[in-house]
Motif scaffolding. Structure first.
Motif, PDB file in Angstrom:
ATOM      1  N   SER A 103       1.903  41.428  65.330  1.00  0.00           N
ATOM      2  CA  SER A 103       0.789  41.110  66.242  1.00  0.00           C
ATOM      3  C   SER A 103      -0.360  40.466  65.489  1.00  0.00           C
ATOM      4  N   ARG A 147       0.447  36.901  64.590  1.00  0.00           N
ATOM      5  CA  ARG A 147       0.322  35.955  65.713  1.00  0.00           C
ATOM      6  C   ARG A 147      -1.139  35.681  66.007  1.00  0.00           C
ATOM      7  N   MET A 199       1.064  31.033  80.077  1.00  0.00           N
ATOM      8  CA  MET A 199       2.314  31.484  79.458  1.00  0.00           C
ATOM      9  C   MET A 199       3.556  30.763  80.004  1.00  0.00           C
ATOM     10  N   SER A 235       9.407  31.773  72.531  1.00  0.00           N
ATOM     11  CA  SER A 235       8.503  32.807  73.028  1.00  0.00           C
ATOM     12  C   SER A 235       7.428  33.151  72.000  1.00  0.00           C
ATOM     13  N   SER A 236       7.826  33.182  70.711  1.00  0.00           N
ATOM     14  CA  SER A 236       6.858  33.574  69.691  1.00  0.00           C
ATOM     15  C   SER A 236       5.748  32.531  69.560  1.00  0.00           C
ATOM     16  N   ALA A 259       3.354  32.713  72.438  1.00  0.00           N
ATOM     17  CA  ALA A 259       2.335  33.767  72.286  1.00  0.00           C
ATOM     18  C   ALA A 259       1.197  33.263  71.406  1.00  0.00           C
ATOM     19  N   ILE A 288      -3.265  39.570  72.956  1.00  0.00           N
ATOM     20  CA  ILE A 288      -1.969  39.615  72.269  1.00  0.00           C
ATOM     21  C   ILE A 288      -1.102  40.736  72.836  1.00  0.00           C
ATOM     22  N   ALA A 323       0.297  39.508  76.027  1.00  0.00           N
ATOM     23  CA  ALA A 323       1.231  38.403  75.785  1.00  0.00           C
ATOM     24  C   ALA A 323       2.554  38.931  75.235  1.00  0.00           C
ATOM     25  N   GLU A 324       2.479  39.913  74.321  1.00  0.00           N
ATOM     26  CA  GLU A 324       3.716  40.433  73.731  1.00  0.00           C
ATOM     27  C   GLU A 324       4.519  41.268  74.731  1.00  0.00           C
ATOM     28  N   VAL A 376       6.397  38.336  76.386  1.00  0.00           N
ATOM     29  CA  VAL A 376       7.416  37.594  75.632  1.00  0.00           C
ATOM     30  C   VAL A 376       8.420  38.521  74.951  1.00  0.00           C
TER      31      VAL A 376
END
Lengths: 279, 308
Positions: free
Chosen positions: A91, A94, A139, A149-150, A153, A222, A225-226, A229
């Motif tokens: 996290s 990212r 998104m 996906s990564s 994010a 984040i 978002a995680e 994703v």
């Protein structure tokens, strides 16, 4: 007997914490095995019925689990079972990457907007429309175009942290005291040198305030978002543990999210103090 | 005046006013100064004093007219013309040495750090701030900050030093000391200086020539007063000089009444050839008009005779 304000505040904090833990403990303690329940049904209900254990973990359960996590923060037993240290590192990584790209875009662009009334007026409608968009609304578009996906994010982190930095940089640059600019002008300092030796240091506290707001928003976003994703990261961990019905782990994750967010904020606050000079 | 080191030639400043008209702050302003002279502009707020100074500095542009310094029309700002700002305008993130060194390295870009530092140090010593080089502006008193401003302006060895009410924010004692410093430095180095002030005594102490401006809008330069006091005047016994009150009263009279009524009463005022007066001398009169002053006696001074 009078203590300093700090000490008294600390005492109150500790008392509040102890009270919270105490209430939590009392509220979640065992109430004894359920009676009046057919043994078959009690077996289905698990510990809640057979031993009267609360469905909500108590502070002791959370503490024990937390200790377990802290002892092995970096284990990796495959995609669905990684140490909390690894999840947090994903996290933070990212957030760091998206945030860094946002800094690289927002600060030069903010300088331009702040220094040029033309650009400022020209970009204003775009900024006004783009700023209030929830970063997560990007998104699907990000997933569709980037197809990773990564990276999506990271893009979402970029898009949510760019606005406060951009606006604060522009505001700080436009608001540099006229006299300081005049000092540079009377010394025949060129535009580039003026930008670095007068405008940047003068606007730095405002810019860093924007960066501090951005890191806070980025850390908020984040997690969400995680969850969307999936794969890795503390947001994914929360959702995965929710699917596992491990409320203990969810609580631990919530606690860690708060602590990391606080640390990120404190780091930026320290930077802000470093560049702030009283007149 | 033969030596016109600074020559302001017919400058005006107009702003677009409400309803399509224009507001004239001041117009048709002509004045000149010789090398090494100290000039002070006095006038009420709104007469455009600061604008005149900013035009001289190159920070502002006149709507009409031009300014010629040392034989060349000025265009924008220049390292030849240093400005001491009213609010000192020090960069708070730089130390005293850093602020002065910033000016020095702006003027001499090829100098190495040691040379810049040594040069800056010389001017910090000159204004009496030795020992405070590494303090930041927030750690200095108002007077010390303005000293740094003076050191910064002097360090680039300008042709002209422009000062916009540099001491108005300071207490009386500090102001006095700094006036002494400025006068000493200007006399020692032969510095040409142009200063805006509200303080009549400051003008009398510092200036060789005092420019009196009428009230704005539509302000004009009414009169140039030559300072009759000796060059070696001291701030302490200034008021004991026989001409002091004549000079002071002349300026105060102007500020109190004539600055308002000038436009209505002055006939045949030629902005290109503004009358020069030298109060306190026997032939006290407005040079171009030969009109006797209304005031006929001064404390400590025998009645000026017109027949000498």
């Amino acid at each position: 007997m009078t203590f300093s304000l700090r000490l008294r505040a600390a005492i109150v904090s500790v008392v509040l914490f102890a009270a919270f833990i105490g209430v939590w403990h009392l509220a979640t303690r065992s109430a004894g095995p359920a009676t009046n329940m057919s043994p078959e049904y009690a077996k289905l209900m698990g510990l809640t019925a057979t031993q009267g254990k609360s469905a909500m973990p108590g502070p002791l359960d959370v503490g024990a689990k937390l200790w377990e996590h802290l002892r092995r923060p970096f284990y990796d037993n495959g995609p669905n079972d990684k140490g909390l240290g690894i999840q947090l590192a994903y996290s933070i990584g990212r957030v760091g990457l998206g945030y860094l790209i946002a800094v690289l875009v927002a600060i030069p662009l903010g300088f331009l907007v702040g220094m040029s009334p033309l650009i400022s007026k020209a970009l204003d409608p775009f900024i006004q429309v783009l700023k209030p968009i929830s970063p997560l609304a990007w998104m699907p578009l990000a997933l569709y175009t980037i197809k990773d996906s990564s990276i999506s994010a990271i893009f979402v982190i970029f898009i949510c942290s760019v606005w406060p930095m951009l606006l604060n940089t522009a505001f700080g640059v436009a608001g540099v005291r006229k006299e300081w600019i005049n000092v540079a002008r009377t010394l025949e300092v060129g535009t580039v040198r003026r930008a670095f030796t007068v405008i940047l240091p003068a606007a730095a506290p405002t810019i860093l305030t924007g960066m501090r707001i951005s890191i806070g928003i980025a850390w908020l976003v984040i997690v969400a978002a995680e969850m969307l994703v999936g794969g890795t990261g503390i947001g994914y961990f929360v959702w995965n543990e929710w699917n596992n019905l491990s409320i203990t782990n969810v609580i631990i994750a919530i606690l860690l999210i708060g602590i990391v967010g606080m640390l990120l904020d404190q780091i930026l606050a320290r930077f802000t103090r470093m560049v702030t000079f009283p007149e | 005046m033969t030596d016109k080191f600074i020559s302001i030639e017919g400058i005006a400043r107009r702003y677009p006013g409400a309803g399509g008209g224009t507001t004239t702050v001041f117009e048709d302003l002509w004045l000149s100064m010789a090398r090494g002279e100290f000039g002070c502009v006095i006038g009420h707020s709104g007469c455009g004093k600061t604008t005149v100074l900013n035009i001289l500095a190159g920070l502002d542009e006149p709507s009409e007219g031009a300014v010629i310094v040392d034989g060349q029309a000025i265009e924008g700002t220049s390292l030849d013309r240093a400005v001491i700002f009213q609010s000192h305008a020090l960069l708070p993130w730089r130390t005293v040495l850093g602020n002065v060194a910033y000016a020095v390295s702006s003027k001499w870009r090829k100098w190495d750090g040691a040379r810049v530092k040594a040069h800056a140090q010389k001017f910090i010593d000159l204004v009496g701030l030795t020992g405070s080089e590494h303090k930041r502006p927030s750690e200095l008193s108002g007077g010390m900050k303005q000293r740094v401003g003076i050191a910064r302006a002097l360090s680039i060895t300008p042709k002209i030093m422009l000062m916009d009410e540099p001491f108005s924010a300071l207490d009386a004692l500090t102001r006095g000391t700094l006036q002494d410093e400025v006068r000493r430095i200007c006399l020692e180095t032969g510095q040409t200086a142009f200063m805006i002030t509200h303080d009549v005594d400051e003008a009398i102490y510092l200036a060789d020539k005092i420019f009196l401006m009428t009230n704005g809008p539509g302000a004009v330069l009414a009169e140039i007063v030559e300072n009759p006091l000796p060059k070696d005047r001291g701030r302490i016994d200034l008021h004991r000089h026989p001409y002091y009150y004549a000079l002071r009263n002349h300026i105060i009279d102007f500020l109190v009444s004539r600055s308002k009524s000038f436009a209505a009463t002055a006939t045949g005022h030629d902005p290109r050839n503004v009358p020069t007066v030298r109060p306190g001398l026997p032939e006290l009169a407005i040079a171009s008009e030969a009109k006797p002053s209304t005031q006929t006696s001064w404390p400590g001074l025998s009645r000026p005779s017109t027949s000498s």
